[in-house]
Design a protein around this motif. Structure first.
Motif, PDB file in Angstrom:
ATOM      1  N   LEU A 164      42.177  35.732  51.564  1.00 51.05           N
ATOM      2  CA  LEU A 164      41.761  34.248  51.196  1.00 51.05           C
ATOM      3  C   LEU A 164      42.919  33.856  50.478  1.00 51.05           C
ATOM      4  O   LEU A 164      43.245  34.356  49.357  1.00 51.05           O
ATOM      5  CB  LEU A 164      40.568  34.086  50.769  1.00 51.05           C
ATOM      6  CG  LEU A 164      39.409  34.612  51.774  1.00 51.05           C
ATOM      7  CD1 LEU A 164      37.921  34.347  50.999  1.00 51.05           C
ATOM      8  CD2 LEU A 164      39.217  33.387  53.052  1.00 51.05           C
ATOM      9  N   ASP A 165      43.825  32.790  50.616  1.00 48.97           N
ATOM     10  CA  ASP A 165      45.015  32.610  49.937  1.00 48.97           C
ATOM     11  C   ASP A 165      44.587  31.215  49.142  1.00 48.97           C
ATOM     12  O   ASP A 165      44.567  30.255  49.869  1.00 48.97           O
ATOM     13  CB  ASP A 165      46.024  32.308  50.718  1.00 48.97           C
ATOM     14  CG  ASP A 165      47.450  31.845  50.003  1.00 48.97           C
ATOM     15  OD1 ASP A 165      47.338  32.010  48.696  1.00 48.97           O
ATOM     16  OD2 ASP A 165      48.429  31.814  50.569  1.00 48.97           O
ATOM     17  N   TRP A 166      44.311  31.360  47.921  1.00 46.95           N
ATOM     18  CA  TRP A 166      43.917  30.163  47.101  1.00 46.95           C
ATOM     19  C   TRP A 166      44.991  29.405  46.201  1.00 46.95           C
ATOM     20  O   TRP A 166      45.595  30.324  45.674  1.00 46.95           O
ATOM     21  CB  TRP A 166      42.768  30.660  46.098  1.00 46.95           C
ATOM     22  CG  TRP A 166      41.918  29.231  45.221  1.00 46.95           C
ATOM     23  CD1 TRP A 166      41.600  28.235  45.814  1.00 46.95           C
ATOM     24  CD2 TRP A 166      41.384  29.593  44.235  1.00 46.95           C
ATOM     25  NE1 TRP A 166      40.949  27.514  44.970  1.00 46.95           N
ATOM     26  CE2 TRP A 166      40.747  28.220  43.928  1.00 46.95           C
ATOM     27  CE3 TRP A 166      41.615  30.408  42.991  1.00 46.95           C
ATOM     28  CZ2 TRP A 166      40.179  27.824  42.630  1.00 46.95           C
ATOM     29  CZ3 TRP A 166      40.889  29.990  41.847  1.00 46.95           C
ATOM     30  CH2 TRP A 166      40.323  28.798  41.737  1.00 46.95           C
ATOM     31  N   SER A 217      42.776  35.361  38.179  1.00 45.73           N
ATOM     32  CA  SER A 217      42.085  36.347  38.431  1.00 45.73           C
ATOM     33  C   SER A 217      41.093  36.269  39.606  1.00 45.73           C
ATOM     34  O   SER A 217      41.164  37.253  40.581  1.00 45.73           O
ATOM     35  CB  SER A 217      41.112  36.986  37.187  1.00 45.73           C
ATOM     36  OG  SER A 217      41.789  37.273  36.080  1.00 45.73           O
ATOM     37  N   VAL A 218      40.435  35.172  39.640  1.00 45.49           N
ATOM     38  CA  VAL A 218      39.525  34.895  40.901  1.00 45.49           C
ATOM     39  C   VAL A 218      40.510  34.775  42.190  1.00 45.49           C
ATOM     40  O   VAL A 218      40.338  35.450  43.425  1.00 45.49           O
ATOM     41  CB  VAL A 218      39.012  33.547  40.633  1.00 45.49           C
ATOM     42  CG1 VAL A 218      38.430  33.102  41.834  1.00 45.49           C
ATOM     43  CG2 VAL A 218      37.804  33.747  39.769  1.00 45.49           C
ATOM     44  N   GLY A 219      41.710  34.122  42.138  1.00 45.04           N
ATOM     45  CA  GLY A 219      42.695  34.115  43.163  1.00 45.04           C
ATOM     46  C   GLY A 219      43.181  35.401  43.748  1.00 45.04           C
ATOM     47  O   GLY A 219      43.100  35.887  44.793  1.00 45.04           O
ATOM     48  N   ARG A 220      43.534  36.326  42.747  1.00 46.71           N
ATOM     49  CA  ARG A 220      43.978  37.627  43.189  1.00 46.71           C
ATOM     50  C   ARG A 220      42.816  38.361  43.637  1.00 46.71           C
ATOM     51  O   ARG A 220      43.020  39.331  44.831  1.00 46.71           O
ATOM     52  CB  ARG A 220      44.514  38.597  41.901  1.00 46.71           C
ATOM     53  CG  ARG A 220      45.858  37.743  41.279  1.00 46.71           C
ATOM     54  CD  ARG A 220      47.056  37.999  42.489  1.00 46.71           C
ATOM     55  NE  ARG A 220      47.410  39.571  42.448  1.00 46.71           N
ATOM     56  CZ  ARG A 220      47.107  40.508  43.303  1.00 46.71           C
ATOM     57  NH1 ARG A 220      46.812  39.935  44.717  1.00 46.71           N
ATOM     58  NH2 ARG A 220      47.522  41.565  43.188  1.00 46.71           N
ATOM     59  N   MET A 221      41.476  38.314  43.217  1.00 47.55           N
ATOM     60  CA  MET A 221      40.564  38.880  43.879  1.00 47.55           C
ATOM     61  C   MET A 221      40.462  38.434  45.441  1.00 47.55           C
ATOM     62  O   MET A 221      40.075  39.276  46.326  1.00 47.55           O
ATOM     63  CB  MET A 221      39.001  38.668  43.093  1.00 47.55           C
ATOM     64  CG  MET A 221      37.975  39.193  43.806  1.00 47.55           C
ATOM     65  SD  MET A 221      37.037  37.978  44.759  1.00 47.55           S
ATOM     66  CE  MET A 221      36.687  36.462  43.705  1.00 47.55           C
TER      67      MET A 221
END
Length: 208
Positions: A191-193, A181-185
């Protein structure tokens, strides 16, 4: 008018590394804010943290972190009552702001523009500057008043992004669900995590 992300990125990175404001309000789900700070550290993004008083209480209930340990994860920490902080002005360049998690009270203050803390003031500034504002709203079920408030926020340019699990990623833990969820946010800020598991399409022999 939709935010112009390319222009925002150019403004935020001119002469400095990119900055993102992170608000943590009092809804359940403080881990989303914690992992956002971890992700920004991984990505080399300068984080400006504002934590509400209710969020500090939630932190003690949902994690083993102290407030000091949470603050140590941020590049810059702003006090919730410091309405003269850098992030209270539109002239302070950032990629935008995320509120993770976002409580109903916080979303309501942002929607009305009647802001009582630095957290909601910074969100209001983000909207007026046409920068990306992402609200990871944590509440269920939602009554009609909540839905109307969320609609108003979307009409103002905010992105409503409840942290819902992406089950196609087959998360093996709560931590993996939070990271997805944090990465999609963070995708919303360009920003690509690395922890994000991205959909690669269904196998050719999958049933229709």
């Amino acid at each position: 008018m939709a935010p112009n992300m390319a222009d925002d990125v150019n403004r935020a990175v001119s002469g400095a590394r990119p900055r993102l404001i992170v608000g943590i309000s009092g809804a359940s789900g403080v881990a989303y804010g914690v992992r956002t700070l971890d992700a920004l550290n991984d990505l080399g993004v300068e984080s400006h943290l504002v934590v509400s008083r209710a969020a500090a209480m939630t932190l003690s209930q949902e994690t083993t972190l102290s407030l000091a340990e949470l603050n140590d994860k941020a590049s810059v920490v702003h006090k919730i009552g410091d309405v003269g902080a850098s992030v209270s002005s539109g002239s302070f360049r950032t990629l935008g702001m995320v509120v993770a998690p976002c409580s109903v009270r916080t979303m309501s203050e942002i929607a009305t523009g009647v802001t009582s803390t630095l957290l909601t003031r910074a969100a209001d500034v983000t909207l007026k500057e046409r920068r990306r504002l992402v609200l990871m709203v944590r509440e269920t079920p939602l009554h009609l008043g909540h839905l109307r408030t969320l609609t108003a926020l979307a009409e103002m340019g905010a992105v409503i992004a409840p942290p819902l699990p992406a089950l196609y990623a087959k998360p093996a833990s709560i931590e993996a669900m939070i990271d997805q969820s944090v990465g999609r946010m963070l995708d919303l800020f360009g920003l690509d995590w690395a922890p994000v598991r991205r959909w690669q399409g269904m196998a050719a022999d999958a049933p229709e």
